[in-house]
Design an enzyme around this catalytic site. Structure first.
Site, short mmCIF file in Angstrom:
data_model
loop_
_atom_site.label_atom_id
_atom_site.label_comp_id
_atom_site.label_asym_id
_atom_site.label_seq_id
_atom_site.Cartn_x
_atom_site.Cartn_y
_atom_site.Cartn_z
N HIS A 1 55.27 20.93 12.30
CA HIS A 1 55.41 21.70 11.06
C HIS A 1 54.19 22.60 10.91
CE1 HIS A 1 58.39 18.89 8.76
NE2 HIS A 1 58.70 18.99 10.04
N CYS B 1 56.66 18.67 2.87
CA CYS B 1 57.48 17.46 2.95
C CYS B 1 56.56 16.23 2.90
CB CYS B 1 58.29 17.46 4.25
SG CYS B 1 57.28 17.25 5.73
N CYS C 1 53.94 16.15 5.82
CA CYS C 1 52.87 17.13 5.64
C CYS C 1 51.99 16.78 4.45
CB CYS C 1 53.46 18.53 5.51
SG CYS C 1 54.26 19.06 7.06
N GLU D 1 52.20 23.20 8.47
CA GLU D 1 51.04 22.59 7.82
C GLU D 1 50.25 21.71 8.78
OE1 GLU D 1 54.41 22.24 4.64
OE2 GLU D 1 54.26 22.39 6.83
#
Length: 144
Positions: free
Chosen positions: A47, A77, A80, A49
């Site tokens: 992801h 999410c 993260c 992040e």
């Protein structure tokens, strides 16, 4: 946020969900940037992040980012949000809210949970329309 949006565009170019993130140091300089790379790398943890946090830690040669800000185009999410806490990120700024998976405002508030050893300052809804539009456009072209 403009740099994070550029990273989101890069992610979309290789068919990843267009989410971008940057880490900004205390002087206001972007020290790392990333877009989603799950499709590109086949890594479910890639992801934006997580990648931006990893790259920031490499840049400063340390894992504690307590005086840094993460700027991301979509509310993080749970994975993260957990990474933000583990990295001791000082501040989170995000664009669009994520009512289906958001873990800092929409469904949960992982980063400010008083039971954890670190809490993150949060500002949401920055450039919300532009951040949401990037996602809507991406999915409109992929769904029948």
């Amino acid at each position: 946020m403009s740099v994070a949006l550029e990273q989101a565009d890069h992610a979309a170019a290789h068919d990843d969900v267009p989410i971008g993130a940057v880490v900004v140091n205390p002087e206001g300089l972007v020290i790392s940037a990333a877009g989603n790379e799950r499709e590109l790398t086949g890594d479910p943890t890639a992801h934006a992040e997580v990648l931006a946090i990893k790259r920031a830690a490499e840049t400063i040669d340390g894992w504690r980012l307590d005086d840094h800000t993460l700027v991301v185009t979509l509310e993080p999410c749970t994975m993260c949000a957990g990474a933000l806490v583990q990295a001791r990120i000082g501040r989170l700024v995000f664009g669009a809210y994520d009512p289906k998976a958001g873990a800092v405002a929409s469904l949960w508030d992982v980063v400010r949970d008083s039971r954890l050893n670190h809490r993150v300052e949060v500002t949401g809804g920055i450039d919300e329309e532009a951040c949401g539009r990037v996602l809507r456009d991406f999915f409109e072209h992929r769904r029948p």
